[in-house]
Design an enzyme around this catalytic site. Structure first.
Site, PDB file in Angstrom:
ATOM      1  N   GLU A 198       0.302  -1.275   0.194  1.00 17.16           N
ATOM      2  CA  GLU A 198       0.038  -0.079  -0.068  1.00 17.16           C
ATOM      3  C   GLU A 198       0.766   1.262  -0.355  1.00 17.16           C
ATOM      4  OE1 GLU A 198      -4.168  -1.435   1.625  1.00 17.16           O
ATOM      5  OE2 GLU A 198      -2.534  -0.899   3.354  1.00 17.16           O
ATOM      6  N   GLU A 272      -6.370  -7.097  -0.190  1.00 16.07           N
ATOM      7  CA  GLU A 272      -6.974  -7.537   1.168  1.00 16.07           C
ATOM      8  C   GLU A 272      -9.049  -7.052   1.230  1.00 16.07           C
ATOM      9  OE1 GLU A 272      -5.122  -4.725   3.636  1.00 16.07           O
ATOM     10  OE2 GLU A 272      -2.292  -5.582   3.823  1.00 16.07           O
TER      11      GLU A 272
END
Length: 793
Positions: A198, A272
């Protein structure tokens, strides 16, 4: 003779297709000769429309679980649970700091044997997606980065700083030595490897991502490499030589639409897919929204999108490894996460609902989902009293003497507590002040507890009473886990900056040398402290010892609800952190850490117990809050909102969209406080919410949340779910601030952020709330910035 035998042996082979040739030279001498690797038994690649396994379309159904959060004896059980839930793949984070705890010294055995974890997955018929970092997040101490990086005061983490890059490259090279042989290209289970994590949340530097990609390639990984980001950060650090996946917790359709903007062709995947959320101290436990979770999963199953459930099984953050969310919200040790498989490895309603849903979408040639393995046995034990106590102040290590106290890292200390001691001359009342305390600092005068400095409230000053004689000043600083998200990962512990004593005229009072006592609570310390028998309670910091008698070995939950704040060890294994404010009031003890008969238990309590008793329960207590037990009573100061005389710098409306929205002010405005007045929402009720707020400086860059606190909020939901106002500034977008749902508060709502310094603010970024509360998105608003928006009562 050996050379002759070897040459003769090899000359008889026209094609070598074996991995090893074992020559028996003598009864006691074996020589292993590596030759050409065998052809891989399977193939995996990324096609124009699908992932392709052995040349056939393959929908990845992945469950994330962390080997570091599961006792090694239970790895196979938890992996079997994944398969029984319908997964065909597992996702495994590697936490750098779990393996390189000291620079250059790597640990890959025991509980750190990730290769064995992957091999078990292969034995159980599952593929592996590897996420080696070097940064992970995962509510893990410092996001998986090693604490010792912070010993260099000038280091810049997750950037092209050579100090960081060199250390990360060495780590990834070691990962390659251990795990590159387990790629599918070498008949192993690893099919993909993630680069960083991320990164768009952190920065926009494609060159940095290229360096991390190269380091993983150099480590020997040949399988497809990918990156992940939330929908509104997908274009940051973007590279064409990485595959891309998107992370989200709900509403997959718009997220995949955003992914298609940077990935015109190729399979869609959610890297995710959140099954629940993590817990922080003082906030309600998160159970997750099963109905929404199943709805979104079915969308992906129907459309052929792949996904990885984060978390499929959360486990426990044992030891000192739990991190902290920003700006400072320490994470609990239980990582139950509201996941389909509970902290102790139990099936749940969400587990069976997931299993049932996936079974409807199995391909004709897929085998039936196997039954889940039997649950591990549980046990209990009756209440026991701990009567042996070792006061910290009577068991101090040898001190370091200095004129200039520093942080833990300077003294080569990774964790625990650090005691700063000096002598203050006799005199009238004075003030003690420091720039910051990371994280809690209890102040003692001649051994008597005076008060506490609390990072949550940023109260870093204290009044020292008049002294007729010289007085010993002790500041016992205890560190929670380092922040694991955003630039705030540069989270050094201890007293930060200059320590000053000033008189009523603000004149500096000189003190002599400081003594520094490092209390990392390692085995060498715990094994040498001196206990004394006691039948009384104590509010002084110390370690208690007792024995638990176990007749039937099994998993058990330790009831610590009568204790204050600290850590627990059972037979030398650290169970993690406890804190009486909740939400957790128990600690998970896995059966492999117990033995039949007597088991030794140690309890570090920094506050002192209400009653030094313990009990073993059959079930956990995950959602019991006691804000009245908080040692500073509340996380915010009592203040009065004061905007009547302040003109709004911006009045406007947000669109009814789930996209991140940016507002630019006509001119940058300087001030310490930022206030948003919410006039209406898209809800049919009086509810409103914010997933995330960011502020922009005069250059349009994001302002760090490092010192931010919530100064004031009109309403927040703290009963039915964690809708704390702090969620609006923690950098996470799956959780959120939400107005209280059962009270009668109506519009307008006010939320005030204290930046703790004057800053030029040119605009804001707003991420709307989504999921079941999607109607609570803000509609109309006003923005105020200034130095007098609030005043203390």
């Amino acid at each position: 003779m050996l050379s002759y035998l070897l040459n003769s042996f090899l000359s008889n082979f026209k094609v070598i297709k074996i991995l090893k040739v074992i020559l028996i030279i003598s009864p006691v001498l074996l020589i292993s000769i590596p030759t050409l690797a065998q052809e891989p038994t399977h193939t995996f690649e990324i096609g124009k429309e699908n992932f392709m396994l052995d040349g056939k379309p393959f929908q990845i159904r992945c469950g994330e679980l962390h080997f570091a959060r599961i006792p090694k004896d239970y790895w196979r059980h938890r992996i079997q649970m994944m398969k029984a839930m319908g997964m065909n793949t597992i996702c495994a984070y590697i936490f750098w700091n779990f393996h390189e705890r000291t620079p250059g010294e790597f640990k890959w055995d025991g509980e750190a044997d990730v290769a064995q974890f992957c091999k078990i997955a292969q034995e159980e018929g599952l593929w592996v997606i590897l996420r080696p970092g070097p940064y992970a997040c995962a509510e893990w101490e410092m996001g998986g980065l090693p604490w010792w990086l912070l010993k260099n005061e000038n280091i810049s983490l997750r950037t092209k700083d050579p100090l960081y890059i060199n250390a990360a490259q060495k780590y990834l090279a070691e990962v390659g030595k251990v795990l590159s042989p387990l790629q599918i290209t070498k008949s192993g289970p690893i099919i993909m490897v993630q680069v960083e994590n991320e990164y768009g949340f952190f920065a926009d530097d494609a060159e940095y991502m290229g360096l991390m990609r190269s380091a993983i390639l150099d480590a020997g990984f040949k399988v497809p490499l990918f990156d992940c980001n939330p929908p509104y950060h997908l274009k940051k650090g973007l590279r064409d030589d990485l595959f891309h996946v998107v992370n989200f917790g709900s509403n997959p359709e718009p997220s995949f639409k955003a992914l298609r903007e940077i990935l015109p062709q190729g399979p869609l995947m959610c890297g995710e897919f959140y099954s629940g959320w993590f817990d922080t101290w003082g906030n309600p436990h998160t159970f997750g929204e099963t109905e929404q979770y199943l709805k979104d999963m079915e969308y992906m199953l129907k459309t052929g999108a792949s996904f990885s459930i984060y978390m499929a099984h959360g486990g426990t953050t044992f030891g000192f490894w739990a991190g902290a969310d920003r700006p400072f919200k320490p994470d609990v040790s239980s990582y139950d996460y509201g996941a389909p498989v509970s902290e102790a490895g139990w099936t749940t309603e969400k587990f069976f609902a997931t299993r049932e849903l996936i079974s409807k979408y199995l391909l004709p040639d897929e085998p039936k989902i196997p039954d889940p393995p039997a649950l591990n046995p549980t046990t209990t034990f009756p209440k026991i009293s701990l009567t042996q106590f070792a006061p910290i102040f009577k068991n101090l290590p040898k001190p370091i003497v200095t004129e200039n106290p520093k942080t833990m890292e300077y003294y080569n200390q990774s964790r625990g507590s650090i005691l700063y001691r000096t002598t203050l001359p006799a005199g009238s009342e004075c003030k003690l002040s420091v720039d910051a305390v990371h994280d809690f600092g209890w102040v003692f005068v001649d051994g008597e507890k005076l008060g506490v400095m609390d990072r949550r409230k940023q109260n870093y000053r204290m009044t020292i009473p008049e002294r007729k004689n010289d007085a010993v000043i002790d500041i016992l600083v205890h560190a929670m886990g380092r922040i694991n998200f955003g630039p705030e990962v540069h989270d050094r512990k201890g007293l930060i900056g200059e320590i000053k004593f000033t008189d009523v005229s603000n004149n500096l009072i000189q003190v002599n040398d400081w003594q520094i006592f490092n209390l990392a609570y390692q085995d060498d310390y715990l094994n040498n402290i001196i206990f004394e028998e006691t039948n009384t309670k104590s509010n002084m910091p110390g370690i208690w010892k007792g024995q638990i008698n176990i007749e039937n070995i099994g998993d058990v939950f330790l009831d610590v609800s009568k204790w204050g704040k600290g850590y627990v060890w059972i037979n030398g294994n650290c169970l993690g952190k406890y804190w009486n404010i909740g939400p957790t009031q128990t600690m998970y003890i896995p059966a492999p850490w117990l033995k039949k008969g007597t088991n030794e238990i140690l309890v570090l309590d920094l506050l002192g117990p209400e009653d030094p008793i313990l009990q073993g329960l059959e079930k956990p207590i995950l959602n019991e809050l006691h804000p009245e037990k908080d040692f500073t009573l509340s996380k915010r100061k009592d203040v009065i909102l004061n905007i009547n005389s302040i003109e709004a710098v911006q009045t406007g409306s947000f669109s009814n969209s789930e996209d991140m929205q940016t507002v630019e002010f006509p001119n940058s405005v300087n001030g310490r406080y930022f206030c948003i007045e919410i006039l209406s929402s898209y809800s049919k009720t009086n509810e409103a919410g914010i997933a995330e707020l960011d502020l922009l400086d005069k250059s349009g860059m994001l302002i760090s949340h490092q010192n931010w606190t919530i100064a004031y909020v009109t309403s927040e939901e703290l009963i039915s779910e964690n809708g704390s106002a702090e969620n609006a500034i923690d950098g996470q977008t799956f959780n959120y601030w939400h107005s209280a749902k059962k009270d009668k508060t109506k519009f307008p709502y006010f939320l005030v952020i204290d930046l703790h310094e004057n800053v030029d603010i040119s605009g804001l970024r707003y991420v709307p709330i989504s999921g079941k509360n999607i109607g609570s998105k803000i509609k109309s608003y006003k923005i105020y910035i200034g130095n007098s928006i609030i005043r203390e009562e």
